[in-house]
Enzyme design. Sequence first.
Site, mmCIF file in Angstrom:
data_model
loop_
_atom_site.group_PDB
_atom_site.id
_atom_site.type_symbol
_atom_site.label_atom_id
_atom_site.label_comp_id
_atom_site.label_asym_id
_atom_site.label_seq_id
_atom_site.Cartn_x
_atom_site.Cartn_y
_atom_site.Cartn_z
ATOM 1 N N GLU A 46 -32.646 85.264 -29.640
ATOM 2 C CA GLU A 46 -32.359 86.696 -29.792
ATOM 3 C C GLU A 46 -33.520 87.460 -30.422
ATOM 4 O O GLU A 46 -33.394 88.025 -31.524
ATOM 5 C CB GLU A 46 -31.073 86.884 -30.616
ATOM 6 C CG GLU A 46 -29.872 86.205 -29.998
ATOM 7 C CD GLU A 46 -28.560 86.464 -30.749
ATOM 8 O OE1 GLU A 46 -28.598 87.110 -31.806
ATOM 9 O OE2 GLU A 46 -27.512 86.023 -30.258
ATOM 10 N N GLU A 80 -24.891 81.099 -26.574
ATOM 11 C CA GLU A 80 -23.993 81.487 -27.669
ATOM 12 C C GLU A 80 -22.864 82.319 -27.103
ATOM 13 O O GLU A 80 -23.096 83.225 -26.300
ATOM 14 C CB GLU A 80 -24.689 82.362 -28.722
ATOM 15 C CG GLU A 80 -25.540 81.642 -29.705
ATOM 16 C CD GLU A 80 -26.034 82.571 -30.816
ATOM 17 O OE1 GLU A 80 -25.346 83.568 -31.149
ATOM 18 O OE2 GLU A 80 -27.114 82.281 -31.346
#
Length: 469
Positions: free
Chosen positions: A163, A369
Amino acid sequence: MTFPADFLFGSATSAYQIEGGVREDGRTPSIWDTFCHTPGKVLSGDHGDIAVDHYHRWREDVGLMAELGLDAYRFSVSWPRVQPTGRGPAVQRGLDFYRALVDELLERGITPWVTLYHWDLPQELENAGGWPERITAERFADYATLVGEAVGDRVTDWTTLNEPWCSAFLGYGSGVHAPGHTDHAAALRAAHHLNLAHGLGTQALRAVLPARARLGISLNPAVVRASTDAPGDLDAQRRIDGLANRIFEGPLLRGAYPKDLLADTARITDWGFVRDADLATIKQPLDMLGVNYYTPFLVSADTESRTVERHDGHGASERSPWPGAAQVAFHQTPGPTTEMGWTVDPTGLYELLLRYRREARGVPLYITENGVACDDKTAADGTVHDPDRIAYLHDHLAVVERAIADGVDVRGYFLWSLLDNFEWSYGYSKRFGLVYVDFETQDRTPKSSAAWYTQLTRTHTFPPAKPFP
Ligand code: IFM
């Protein structure tokens, strides 16, 4: 079977959120240690000094993974544990921790997935300028080499960054994440140097890893929806899509930053920090792409100048994380919400999978995720019953199954997270784990969702689930 026989069911964690042991075996502070110990930055003054003590309980934790029947475990390596100052040789005791972890996973039949960077930059590199500076990307490549040489004979699956949007825009833009800066020009520079770090890190890994290694990156792409079809609202959607998604996809997949993004941010920076060769370096062939998904965004044009409190669901700040988007308003998407205040909407995950089938043609996709924070409580008999998590998982995995049936090449799913852990600026107030952790005693109790997920991993068929309330 509902899911293909070779579909991978795993779970994910990150170093700072679970390890603790922050002063052991030569580890030095990362930006998150500094941030947590700065008053007012993290809820209740929480920090990762002990976290869930995985640094000492890792063997027990791998035992739990084996009981859950996980095919794979995605974890991150703590940069300041293996290369404390962010430069120079590795500390062998730090690497030994990960060598032992990898060996234990393999022993138990669990495939290790290594993430090199999940937000814990060595503080010394931040002192030298951090991600807004090119040198940090170059240091990252050296660090990638050290980790690749240490466990590359046993680890096949690697993601460089987790991320990068959060590192750049929450770390240097809104300041709700470490290192807590609120400078939009710095956030854009950071985004570019994170992209460059991915490219340089991938090259460095390929130089030391066997040919079978599979390399990728985990993005947290935003599903951005406009509140109406009015031109202003569609423009808000385009702008946020540029800042959340295309700022990474452009260089990674096409070797160029989108022109509209450069125009939207021209008053903030001239992008002079992008050197000619950078874009070719960033556009490395990807063996897989990691997609992290939680909730969609709903945006509109905002003609009033005001302080926006909820920019992205990652914490309140007076400063928006979105450079050049002062005229965009964020709204709560309709639907039930989680303990994070995030709307539950699995259709967003389906949209993302279709997006990457189109944008990253031929690249296998993994959900690296997905998961939910619930208000989990221990019952009098010691069990933890979490039907809402089961519902969330069921509904999100159902769209993964649909995407596979529709021909999208999705090969695995990593549930966030294995254990309740340190949820960044929210401290220990949010529980994402399949396994409940008593933060006082460190006792671990698998929740009822763990039994549900185990059945799914073993049979590849959905066990029963109630709808999300
Ligand atoms: O806990 C985080 C993780 O570190 C990164 N992705 C989102 C999760 C939930 O907020």
